[in-house]
Scaffold this motif. Sequence first.
Motif, PDB file in Angstrom:
ATOM      1  N   UNK A  90       0.850  -1.188   0.000  1.00  0.00           N
ATOM      2  CA  UNK A  90       0.000   0.000   0.000  1.00  0.00           C
ATOM      3  C   UNK A  90       0.886   1.238   0.000  1.00  0.00           C
ATOM      4  N   UNK A  91       0.653   2.140  -0.940  1.00  0.00           N
ATOM      5  CA  UNK A  91       1.345   3.424  -0.962  1.00  0.00           C
ATOM      6  C   UNK A  91       0.664   4.298   0.094  1.00  0.00           C
ATOM      7  N   UNK A  92       1.289   4.398   1.252  1.00  0.00           N
ATOM      8  CA  UNK A  92       0.667   5.055   2.402  1.00  0.00           C
ATOM      9  C   UNK A  92       0.387   6.533   2.132  1.00  0.00           C
ATOM     10  N   UNK A  93       1.288   7.205   1.456  1.00  0.00           N
ATOM     11  CA  UNK A  93       1.071   8.612   1.136  1.00  0.00           C
ATOM     12  C   UNK A  93      -0.157   8.810   0.268  1.00  0.00           C
ATOM     13  N   UNK A  94      -0.269   8.028  -0.786  1.00  0.00           N
ATOM     14  CA  UNK A  94      -1.449   8.116  -1.665  1.00  0.00           C
ATOM     15  C   UNK A  94      -2.721   7.733  -0.939  1.00  0.00           C
ATOM     16  N   UNK A  95      -2.638   6.686  -0.131  1.00  0.00           N
ATOM     17  CA  UNK A  95      -3.818   6.245   0.618  1.00  0.00           C
ATOM     18  C   UNK A  95      -4.278   7.342   1.585  1.00  0.00           C
ATOM     19  N   UNK A  97      -3.755  10.633   1.269  1.00  0.00           N
ATOM     20  CA  UNK A  97      -4.339  11.734   0.484  1.00  0.00           C
ATOM     21  C   UNK A  97      -5.745  11.379   0.014  1.00  0.00           C
ATOM     22  N   UNK A  98      -5.931  10.144  -0.434  1.00  0.00           N
ATOM     23  CA  UNK A  98      -7.258   9.707  -0.862  1.00  0.00           C
ATOM     24  C   UNK A  98      -8.244   9.756   0.305  1.00  0.00           C
ATOM     25  N   UNK A  99      -7.777   9.335   1.476  1.00  0.00           N
ATOM     26  CA  UNK A  99      -8.645   9.351   2.650  1.00  0.00           C
ATOM     27  C   UNK A  99      -9.034  10.782   3.018  1.00  0.00           C
ATOM     28  N   UNK A 100      -8.111  11.720   2.888  1.00  0.00           N
ATOM     29  CA  UNK A 100      -8.443  13.129   3.136  1.00  0.00           C
ATOM     30  C   UNK A 100      -9.517  13.613   2.172  1.00  0.00           C
ATOM     31  N   UNK A 105     -15.450  14.921   1.510  1.00  0.00           N
ATOM     32  CA  UNK A 105     -16.803  14.678   1.007  1.00  0.00           C
ATOM     33  C   UNK A 105     -17.756  14.322   2.149  1.00  0.00           C
ATOM     34  N   UNK A 106     -17.264  13.541   3.118  1.00  0.00           N
ATOM     35  CA  UNK A 106     -18.088  13.148   4.261  1.00  0.00           C
ATOM     36  C   UNK A 106     -18.397  14.323   5.173  1.00  0.00           C
ATOM     37  N   UNK A 107     -17.436  15.226   5.281  1.00  0.00           N
ATOM     38  CA  UNK A 107     -17.547  16.349   6.217  1.00  0.00           C
ATOM     39  C   UNK A 107     -17.429  17.676   5.480  1.00  0.00           C
TER      40      UNK A 107
END
Length: 137
Positions: A90-95, A97-100, A105-107
């Motif tokens: 898993x590319x933690x940096x990309x993951x 950023x995607x989560x942000x 969108x959620x908040x």
Amino acid sequence: MAGEEGVTLESLRKKMADFARERDWDQFHSPRNLLLALVGEVGELSEIFQWKGEVPKGLLDWKEDEKEHLGEELSDVLLYLVRLSDICGVDLGRAALRKLELNALKYPVHLCKGSSRKHTHYSQANEDSDTSAPEGI
């Protein structure tokens, strides 16, 4: 590495991989083992704050040795997390950023600014108020 400016997740990933490879530890670094080690380190981090009550930002009343210990435990958590993500591919940096982006969108700011409510509160409020509005508005 000490004093290095702008350390990236990628540089940490490489250093952790080299560190493990030099010691022939890859054989022990299964996702399960790394996760359990990470959980143990989170427990050690939690112990630092246990029984302190609410702690102010900046830890202004903490001694230097307490802050140094905190930094060590935070580092242990980060390093195990980086290593776990690497072993899992898993590319933690990309993951992150995607989560942000997903959290944005959620908040949405206009609905949740200054509130600590869970996103389900906002989505429910949206559904309740949108029942008479045409789709797409």
